[in-house]
Write an enzyme that holds these catalytic residues in place. Structure first.
Site, PDB file in Angstrom:
ATOM      1  N   THR A 159      28.277 -54.944   7.270  1.00  0.00           N
ATOM      2  CA  THR A 159      29.685 -55.306   7.012  1.00  0.00           C
ATOM      3  C   THR A 159      30.555 -54.703   8.123  1.00  0.00           C
ATOM      4  OG1 THR A 159      29.942 -53.440   5.486  1.00  0.00           O
ATOM      5  CG2 THR A 159      29.398 -55.578   4.519  1.00  0.00           C
ATOM      6  N   LYS A 185      22.270 -50.385   5.712  1.00  0.00           N
ATOM      7  CA  LYS A 185      23.637 -50.695   6.151  1.00  0.00           C
ATOM      8  C   LYS A 185      24.570 -49.693   5.473  1.00  0.00           C
ATOM      9  CE  LYS A 185      26.761 -52.562   4.454  1.00  0.00           C
ATOM     10  NZ  LYS A 185      28.014 -52.173   3.705  1.00  0.00           N
ATOM     11  N   THR A 196      23.172 -44.290  -3.148  1.00  0.00           N
ATOM     12  CA  THR A 196      23.131 -44.481  -1.700  1.00  0.00           C
ATOM     13  C   THR A 196      23.814 -45.794  -1.344  1.00  0.00           C
ATOM     14  OG1 THR A 196      21.597 -44.863   0.110  1.00  0.00           O
ATOM     15  CG2 THR A 196      20.756 -45.305  -2.081  1.00  0.00           C
ATOM     16  N   GLU A 277      32.849 -44.978   9.431  1.00  0.00           N
ATOM     17  CA  GLU A 277      34.025 -45.672   9.967  1.00  0.00           C
ATOM     18  C   GLU A 277      34.885 -44.726  10.803  1.00  0.00           C
ATOM     19  OE1 GLU A 277      34.359 -49.207   6.626  1.00  0.00           O
ATOM     20  OE2 GLU A 277      35.446 -47.342   6.315  1.00  0.00           O
ATOM     21  N   ASN A 400      40.464 -49.234   7.676  1.00  0.00           N
ATOM     22  CA  ASN A 400      40.651 -49.380   6.239  1.00  0.00           C
ATOM     23  C   ASN A 400      42.052 -49.783   5.810  1.00  0.00           C
ATOM     24  OD1 ASN A 400      38.057 -48.909   5.030  1.00  0.00           O
ATOM     25  ND2 ASN A 400      38.187 -46.981   6.152  1.00  0.00           N
ATOM     26  N   SER A 405      37.732 -54.496   1.755  1.00  0.00           N
ATOM     27  CA  SER A 405      36.359 -54.236   1.307  1.00  0.00           C
ATOM     28  C   SER A 405      36.319 -54.109  -0.203  1.00  0.00           C
ATOM     29  CB  SER A 405      35.798 -52.985   1.956  1.00  0.00           C
ATOM     30  OG  SER A 405      36.439 -51.845   1.462  1.00  0.00           O
TER      31      SER A 405
END
Lengths: 405, 405
Positions: A159, A185, A196, A277, A400, A405
């Site tokens: 993503t 990922k 996780t 990120e 963000n 998301s």
């Protein structure tokens, strides 16, 4: 798209073929255009499948479905279908129906019973999953299966990831190789304490489902469950590990196999942190001398999740006072007068006080490195834990405040 | 210095004189130059002093000293001395010595017993406090005491604050006024669950120490303990409230007095959030229908502390899926199929699913406002809680990658 993480490995590793499993990826257009966004992994009959999942109370329909299926033995093969772009979380009864529709369609195409189809979805929360787009690609995926397409599968599940993540290990048992290869990922909404992110690991070892599940649960607690990017836990976290038995080697009770599994888990877990990120620093937080291992982990996570610690690291500021603050707020036992802190090998604070020989330039020099080790000794007992995290930067805010998301 | 918060009130409020307490501020040069950085509040004999403090395991020498002194009655007056620029936290035995030295010097100058001198320090952690600079100003402070210098005191305790914070309330009891006035500082390292930041509140009411402490503890739990800027809890959090009795009005058991105290606490708590580091949005998170009040607060704090929720708000993105995520990870009871979410009055998600009539434009319009109300109904019980927070912006990163706190 954000640029490739400065902490990324040079390239995707060369992953060995795992006998008994084949992969395919396709462009279903779930949300992203012009890239693969759905993968299929098909496991031969005799494979066992194990897993661990998020403990979120609002976990996705896919996670609930996987959890219902994972604890059963089966002589049939199995399939893993994963899409990116939509998490199918908080999509109500319609989300459950999407999973059912995909599993039934895949059952018809692969000939596997629907109970042996495991699905994951990752991406935006709360939007209906356009499952017809995935179902429309199942025939193409099934026909395109090859033994060496695992890197393409790793790309299909990305993503906000800036690089695909893979890891491998091989051990020899009585002269015969046993191979492990996995993909993952994850780059935001990453926090431990539950399970996780999306991780799929394959081995050609021979092992019972129960024995493999025990290894997976134990190793997961020391690896994926000890990383954090932002303290936020996904609704979709899923780790599946499958053993095909194709090597013909029984690894039951083999400590080298469990160690090799841990190597692969830890490698993938670290890659997830390296793709955190906005990350510019890879940070290892080790806590020793705590009253218990659980207390050590609580302290380590308090440090690793503290916005003030993470922004200080982003600013290359050796601000050890914020580490003291994080230990103090964690809720686990600590005593000012027995506490010491090291950056790398440099003793920064000792026994409730700045270390007498510490000079600010030493800490400042270490903070300029891309990899930073923080060690805190609580001085109360024998408990220890290690947690991995990254810094908190403008990049995280940028990604963000925009990305849905 | 960062610019004044866009969420700041227009000006410092007009605070009434509280009989029995006088203030002074001075430039001691503890760390900052060219501004006041130490304050003295002197309370007349007969005043009672109460307080709540951080529960951090690494709390400062000042906090430990205040905690040792706060539970005792005394006929003497009292003094409160506060410096900014250095928190005297994690400064070992030397830090304890600094507090002792200040209290002894102040005792000599004011004639009060050292047990009646309460001190706080706020600023960088782990640097030795240059207490001689504070002691050198005590004479000047004592001589400069006036009834109307509370605004200057509010300025002396600021660190990364962009405006001084004051609040007041007055009630009438049988025709006689009882006044309350308070000041606070705080803009980062602000999290509830322990105690609060630096807050000093004064009233001329007549009330016993025990009765006032009970009001303070109860009201604190609903106000300062329910705000969060960044989930990080200071080593120095201190709230002191003193009643001088100068009004001659006994408020024991008077519900209007407790309500007025809550008004002042809540006003100051909101001002702390409005000055959250980098804040551009003031966010009220209300959770209803939880299994218990404690569960409601756990959910509300999970939402308010989530970096992904806070960055979405910074980006004016009505990303309600991240609220679902935060509820799911909080650890408190929740059920997808009974959960609903509102932005302001707009029903966004209902019973495990996007609300049928919700349109993205509605949420997007609300997100453009400087004040945002998020209400989550868990649908399981009667528990409720309200928490206040701000967004997570580039400003927070800027301030904290540079400022040494």
């Amino acid at each position: 798209m954000p640029p490739r993480s400065p902490l990324a490995p040079d390239s995707f590793p060369a992953l060995p073929v795992i006998g008994g499993v084949r992969f395919a990826a396709a462009q279903a257009g779930v949300r992203y255009k012009g890239r693969v966004d759905v993968m299929l992994a098909l496991l031969d009959p005799g494979s066992v499948v194990t897993g661990v999942f998020t403990r979120s109370a609002t976990r996705s329909a896919n996670v609930l479905d996987c959890q219902a299926k994972i604890g059963h033995d089966s002589k049939a093969g199995a399939a893993i279908i994963v899409n990116s772009g939509n998490s199918n979380a908080f999509t109500g009864k319609a989300g459950d129906g999407s999973v059912r529709a995909i599993c039934e369609a895949a059952s018809g195409i692969t000939g596997l019973p629907a109970e042996r189809i495991f699905t994951s979805s990752t991406g935006v929360i709360g939007e209906p999953l356009p499952h017809d787009r995935i179902i429309a690609k199942l025939e193409e995926l099934n026909e395109g299966l090859t033994e060496d397409a695992i890197e393409m599968a790793a790309k299909a599940i990305m993503t906000t990831d800036t690089f695909p993540k893979g890891a491998t290990a091989t051990i020899e048992v009585e002269g015969k190789p046993v191979k492990i290869a996995g993909i993952a990922k994850g780059s935001g909404m990453i926090a431990p304490d539950m399970a996780t992110m999306l991780v799929y690991i394959f081995t050609d070892a021979q092992i019972s489902r129960g024995a493999l599940q025990e290894i997976v649960s134990t190793v997961n607690a020391r690896t994926f469950n000890n990383i954090t990017v932002d303290s936020d836990t996904s609704t979709s976290d899923t780790l599946l590990m499958a053993a095909t038995g194709a090597s013909g080697v029984d690894v039951t009770g083999n400590a080298a196999f469990a160690e090799a599994v841990e190597t692969v888990f830890l490698d993938l877990a670290h890659q997830v942190v390296r793709d955190g990120e906005g990350a510019t620093k890879f940070v290892t937080v080790t806590v020793t001398g705590a009253a218990s291992d659980a207390d050590a982990r609580t302290h380590a996570l308090a440090i690793a999740n503290s916005p003030l610690v993470k922004t200080a690291i982003a600013g290359e500021d050796p601000n050890w006072g914020r580490i003291v603050m994080a230990v103090g707020k964690s809720g686990a036992a600590a005593d000012r007068d027995t506490l010491s802190i090291r950056f790398g090998d440099v003793l920064v604070a000792d026994k409730g006080w700045r270390a007498p020989d510490y000079r600010e330039e030493q800490g400042a020099a270490l903070m300029k490195e891309p990899e930073i080790d923080i060690t805190v000794d609580i001085g109360l007992g024998q408990g220890s834990a290690t947690v991995w995290t990254c810094d908190l930067t403008h990049g995280y805010i940028q990604i963000n405040a925009d990305y849905r998301s």
